[in-house]
Design a protein around this motif. Structure first.
Motif, PDB file in Angstrom:
ATOM      1  N   VAL A   1       0.855  -1.183   0.000  1.00 17.49           N
ATOM      2  CA  VAL A   1       0.000   0.000   0.000  1.00 17.49           C
ATOM      3  C   VAL A   1       0.890   1.231   0.000  1.00 17.49           C
ATOM      4  CG1 VAL A   1      -1.735   1.299   1.272  1.00 17.49           C
ATOM      5  CG2 VAL A   1      -1.858  -1.188   1.211  1.00 17.49           C
ATOM      6  N   ASP A   2       0.701   2.077  -1.004  1.00 19.76           N
ATOM      7  CA  ASP A   2       1.414   3.343  -1.104  1.00 19.76           C
ATOM      8  C   ASP A   2       0.910   4.266   0.007  1.00 19.76           C
ATOM      9  OD1 ASP A   2       2.365   5.870  -1.866  1.00 19.76           O
ATOM     10  OD2 ASP A   2       2.011   5.503  -3.994  1.00 19.76           O
ATOM     11  N   ASN A   3       1.824   4.922   0.732  1.00 19.74           N
ATOM     12  CA  ASN A   3       1.427   5.825   1.821  1.00 19.74           C
ATOM     13  C   ASN A   3       0.495   6.935   1.362  1.00 19.74           C
ATOM     14  OD1 ASN A   3       2.748   4.488   3.877  1.00 19.74           O
ATOM     15  ND2 ASN A   3       4.636   5.640   3.610  1.00 19.74           N
ATOM     16  N   ASP A   4       0.596   7.351   0.095  1.00 20.82           N
ATOM     17  CA  ASP A   4      -0.263   8.420  -0.430  1.00 20.82           C
ATOM     18  C   ASP A   4      -1.737   8.038  -0.458  1.00 20.82           C
ATOM     19  OD1 ASP A   4       1.933  10.015  -0.814  1.00 20.82           O
ATOM     20  OD2 ASP A   4       2.111   9.572  -2.948  1.00 20.82           O
ATOM     21  N   VAL A   5      -2.039   6.760  -0.419  1.00 17.94           N
ATOM     22  CA  VAL A   5      -3.441   6.328  -0.476  1.00 17.94           C
ATOM     23  C   VAL A   5      -3.901   5.617   0.791  1.00 17.94           C
ATOM     24  CG1 VAL A   5      -3.457   6.181  -2.985  1.00 17.94           C
ATOM     25  CG2 VAL A   5      -2.895   4.156  -1.629  1.00 17.94           C
ATOM     26  N   ALA A   6      -3.064   5.600   1.798  1.00 13.42           N
ATOM     27  CA  ALA A   6      -3.407   4.882   3.030  1.00 13.42           C
ATOM     28  C   ALA A   6      -4.677   5.416   3.685  1.00 13.42           C
ATOM     29  CB  ALA A   6      -2.242   4.928   4.010  1.00 13.42           C
TER      30      ALA A   6
ATOM     31  N   TYR B   1      -1.764  -4.573  -4.888  1.00 12.97           N
ATOM     32  CA  TYR B   1      -1.197  -3.228  -4.803  1.00 12.97           C
ATOM     33  C   TYR B   1      -2.310  -2.203  -4.642  1.00 12.97           C
ATOM     34  CZ  TYR B   1       2.936  -5.287  -7.053  1.00 12.97           C
ATOM     35  OH  TYR B   1       4.021  -6.067  -7.374  1.00 12.97           O
TER      36      TYR B   1
ATOM     37  N   TYR C   1      -2.130   1.997  -4.874  1.00 16.19           N
ATOM     38  CA  TYR C   1      -1.219   3.120  -5.020  1.00 16.19           C
ATOM     39  C   TYR C   1      -1.896   4.327  -5.663  1.00 16.19           C
ATOM     40  CZ  TYR C   1      -0.370   0.961  -9.616  1.00 16.19           C
ATOM     41  OH  TYR C   1      -0.507   0.383 -10.853  1.00 16.19           O
ATOM     42  N   ASN C   2      -1.203   5.455  -5.548  1.00 16.10           N
ATOM     43  CA  ASN C   2      -1.692   6.736  -6.018  1.00 16.10           C
ATOM     44  C   ASN C   2      -1.545   6.829  -7.532  1.00 16.10           C
ATOM     45  OD1 ASN C   2      -2.454   9.379  -6.279  1.00 16.10           O
ATOM     46  ND2 ASN C   2      -0.703  10.231  -5.219  1.00 16.10           N
ATOM     47  N   SER C   3      -2.603   7.330  -8.175  1.00 20.47           N
ATOM     48  CA  SER C   3      -2.581   7.571  -9.614  1.00 20.47           C
ATOM     49  C   SER C   3      -3.274   8.906  -9.853  1.00 20.47           C
ATOM     50  CB  SER C   3      -3.295   6.432 -10.342  1.00 20.47           C
ATOM     51  OG  SER C   3      -3.300   6.648 -11.734  1.00 20.47           O
TER      52      SER C   3
ATOM     53  N   ILE D   1      -7.149   6.363  -6.695  1.00 24.37           N
ATOM     54  CA  ILE D   1      -6.446   5.226  -6.125  1.00 24.37           C
ATOM     55  C   ILE D   1      -6.518   4.097  -7.150  1.00 24.37           C
ATOM     56  CG2 ILE D   1      -8.522   4.492  -4.879  1.00 24.37           C
ATOM     57  CD1 ILE D   1      -6.689   3.288  -2.760  1.00 24.37           C
TER      58      ILE D   1
ATOM     59  N   CYS E   1     -10.157   8.948  -5.086  1.00 28.62           N
ATOM     60  CA  CYS E   1      -9.666   8.843  -3.710  1.00 28.62           C
ATOM     61  C   CYS E   1     -10.331   9.943  -2.885  1.00 28.62           C
ATOM     62  CB  CYS E   1      -8.150   8.997  -3.679  1.00 28.62           C
ATOM     63  SG  CYS E   1      -7.463   9.052  -2.016  1.00 28.62           S
TER      64      CYS E   1
END
Length: 104
Positions: free
Chosen positions: A1-6, A39, A41-43, A47, A102
């Motif tokens: 998990v990318d921290n940007d989307v946690a 996965y 992650y931020n896009s 998300i 997101c």
């Protein structure tokens, strides 16, 4: 998990049928044991969720495709056209990709 989307909030249980399908069908179609990678992650402002399992897409009488239809219906109701969902098979792996807004 990318921290940007946690801290992103997503539609309740939207990923559950994808996890369930990947495990159930992945075990059936992976003769040497199943591999599963997930996965988040931020896009951009969205998300992106990828669920990748070894095996092949189930076709014919082995699947009703109800889970996938329900996912698409729920995505359409919640996000209108502001989402993407793909399900592909290549190189012995099945990849489900979901991209949704997101919200925090």
């Amino acid at each position: 998990v990318d921290n940007d989307v946690a801290n992103c909030k997503i539609l309740c249980f939207i990923t559950q049928p994808l996890f369930e399908n990947s495990i159930r069908h992945g075990f059936k179609s992976s003769p040497a044991g199943m591999n599963l990678t997930i996965y988040f992650y931020n896009s951009g402002d969205k998300i992106k969720i990828e669920i990748i399992n070894s095996g092949s897409l189930v076709t014919g009488s082995d699947s009703t495709h109800t889970g996938i239809k329900n996912i698409v219906d729920r995505l359409e109701n919640a996000y209108l056209k502001d989402y993407t969902f793909t399900l592909t098979e290549a190189g012995g792996y099945v990849r489900a990709e979901l991209q949704i807004p997101c919200s925090k």
